[in-house]
Design an enzyme around this catalytic site. Structure first.
Site, short mmCIF file in Angstrom:
data_model
loop_
_atom_site.label_atom_id
_atom_site.label_comp_id
_atom_site.label_asym_id
_atom_site.label_seq_id
_atom_site.Cartn_x
_atom_site.Cartn_y
_atom_site.Cartn_z
N CYS A 2 0.85 -1.20 0.00
CA CYS A 2 0.00 0.00 0.00
C CYS A 2 0.89 1.25 0.00
O CYS A 2 2.11 1.16 0.03
CB CYS A 2 -0.89 0.03 1.24
SG CYS A 2 -1.77 -1.53 1.52
N1 GLN Z 1 -1.08 -6.55 4.16
C1 GLN Z 1 -1.89 -5.38 4.18
C2 GLN Z 1 -3.25 -5.59 3.51
O1 GLN Z 1 -3.53 -6.61 3.00
C3 GLN Z 1 -1.17 -4.21 3.56
C4 GLN Z 1 -1.03 -4.44 2.10
C5 GLN Z 1 -0.11 -3.52 1.41
O2 GLN Z 1 0.72 -2.82 1.97
N2 GLN Z 1 -0.21 -3.60 0.14
O3 GLN Z 1 -4.03 -4.70 3.51
#
Ligand code: GLN
Length: 274
Positions: A2
């Site tokens: 994210c």
């Molecule tokens: N693992 C977290 C989620 O699934 C953060 C994902 C991310 O950083 N892309 O939301």
């Protein structure tokens, strides 16, 4: 991965902070420039902000891409705040797809976001999960690795750790058990704490406020990116960057003096490459 952002500064609209910048969070939802894993962040988004007279922040989350929510754009246009935390999500496979898993997570004054993944979750961290009081596990906001990390951070905060100490300790505890990327971001509306542990983390502090973000929102001057393995503490006046390892023993706590903050910030600036 994210992308996330936290802000402290003079009253600023959510639109000016998140939507208007050429490479801000809105653009990062479909075209991040520094993201090391994943192409875009279309699995939801969220924003939390502090409103005058309210100790507990407001929170707006959706399971749709940020660009698909015109209602958020309209609300953001007229919503101003002096402290904001927002994120756009690229969901880790096997996690809850709905808005309950979108950052920020909350507890009282706190807003929290995780940029990354816990490899092998949940098995790889089951001993850590088992160390939590059952009420923390029952209170997980969603079935997602980030919610477990938040529960671990909450437990540290409740035990008296400062924000950077709590984040650093959780990164170390999880890293001792598995691989992954653990860029954490936490604010109480007065201080921002963040870790760089597997992905990019940058900051800028000027007259328009202090921004801590996964990547710069524009090509303007003043952005600094911190080395991997760092914990950052920021207020409106200071930014302090130190190694995660020493934060756990309190050397990078939010209570550090202004002189140390400034020195550390300029050390970090000179070693930053952007
Ligand atoms: N693992 C977290 C989620 O699934 C953060 C994902 C991310 O950083 N892309 O939301």
């Amino acid at each position: 991965m994210c992308r996330h952002l936290a802000f402290l500064g003079p009253p600023t609209s959510l639109a000016d902070l998140l939507l208007a910048p050429e490479h801000g969070l809105l653009t990062q939802s479909w075209a991040p420039r520094h993201q090391r894993n994943g192409l875009m962040n279309a699995d939801g988004f969220g924003a939390g902000w502090y409103a005058p007279g309210h100790a507990v922040p407001a929170r707006y989350r959706r399971a749709v891409p940020m660009w698909a929510d015109s209602s958020f754009a309209d609300v953001a246009r007229v919503t101003t705040s002096t402290a904001v935390l927002a994120a756009v999500r690229s969901a880790t496979p096997g996690t809850t797809p709905d808005e309950a898993a979108a950052a920020p997570y909350t507890d009282g004054r706190w807003l929290f976001s995780h940029n990354g993944r816990v490899d092998g979750w949940p098995r790889s961290v089951e001993t850590l999960a088992a160390s939590l009081p059952p009420v923390r596990l029952l209170g997980l906001e969603a079935r997602v690795d980030s919610a477990l990390l938040w529960a671990l951070v909450q437990e540290r905060l409740a035990a008296g750790s400062s924000a950077p100490e709590a984040l650093a300790a959780v990164v170390q505890d999880v890293s001792a058990r598995t691989t992954g990327r653990f860029n954490l971001l936490l604010t109480d509306g007065t201080t921002i704490a963040a870790t760089a542990a597997g992905d990019t983390l940058c900051w800028r502090r000027d007259g328009s406020g202090t921004v801590v973000a996964s990547e710069p929102s524009d090509d303007g001057p003043g952005w600094h990116c911190v080395p991997d393995g760092s914990v950052l503490t920021a207020t409106r006046e200071h930014v302090h960057v130190g190694p995660i390892a020493s934060a756990r023993t309190g050397h990078a706590s939010a209570q550090d003096g202004a002189a140390q903050d400034s020195a550390a910030a300029s050390r970090s600036s000179s070693s930053s490459v952007l």
